[in-house]
Design a protein around this motif. Structure first.
Motif: not given
Length: 213
Positions: A171-180, A137-156
């Motif tokens: 191997d997994p796909v790794r996404v760093r939480p770099e702002g923007g 009754g609530q519909g289905q999620r089809v597309i997900s989004t993630v936007c990172y808001l960290s300060e610039p220069g997230w350290p490795a």
């Protein structure tokens, strides 16, 4: 109407999503949002958190909803169109939703999103965004989004990456939480997880959904 972004070509970013998303099912867009909007969203999240608006996130929905710190450890607040920075972000995501509908006839009727704050050590175990059990009754999620808001220069070495686990990949796909950075991916078949970081991690998680009852 596609919102204007100073110094950023949002229509070109949408075209990249349309070109890449169908195969393999995800696209990572570094610097998708300009620094001033990322800063405004970050400040708004922090202000809402200081005002006590954010609350412990749970898993499941409806009668199955529960807060389980052993599974996820973030605090969240659902974005409201009355919040100035959130309104700008929601307009961008709505233009992407409309473009996806025009290109792929996905029937995406709405977009929902929340601010998320992970304190050091916070994580989210491996999961898929579309809830099990079919439409409720609530519909289905089809597309997900993630936007990172960290300060610039997230350290490795700060951790906090999102890991995608596509079928057939060793191997997994790794996404760093770099702002923007903006991540767009399918909600139904991409298990993913959030690794613990050694510093506070801020983001917006969102979902484009089909129409509910």
């Amino acid at each position: 109407m596609i919102p204007a972004l100073s110094g950023h070509d949002w229509p070109a970013l949408i075209e990249r999503v349309l070109a890449v998303l169908p195969e393999p099912g995800w696209v990572v867009l570094p610097d998708a949002l300009p620094a001033d909007l990322v800063a405004a969203l970050r400040e708004e999240l922090v202000a809402r958190d200081a005002a006590g608006v954010l609350h412990a996130a749970g898993i499941g929905r409806g009668a199955a909803h529960q807060v389980r710190g052993s599974v996820r450890g973030d605090r969240i607040a659902w974005l409201q169109a009355s919040w100035p920075a959130a309104a700008r972000y929601l307009a961008l995501m709505d233009s992407l939703r409309q473009a996806l509908n025009r290109a792929f006839f996905l029937g995406l009727d709405e977009y929902e999103a929340h601010y998320a704050c992970y304190e050091p050590g916070g994580f989210y175990r491996r999961h898929v965004d579309r809830h099990a059990g079919g439409a409720d009754g609530q519909g289905q999620r089809v597309i997900s989004t993630v936007c990172y808001l960290s300060e610039p220069g997230w350290p490795a070495d700060a951790g906090g990456e999102l890991l995608l686990h596509p079928e057939g990949h060793d191997d997994p796909v790794r996404v760093r939480p770099e702002g923007g950075t903006l991540l767009v991916f399918r909600s139904d078949n991409l298990p993913h997880e959030v690794l613990a970081a050694n510093r506070q991690r801020l983001s917006i998680a969102g979902w484009m959904r089909t129409r509910g009852d």
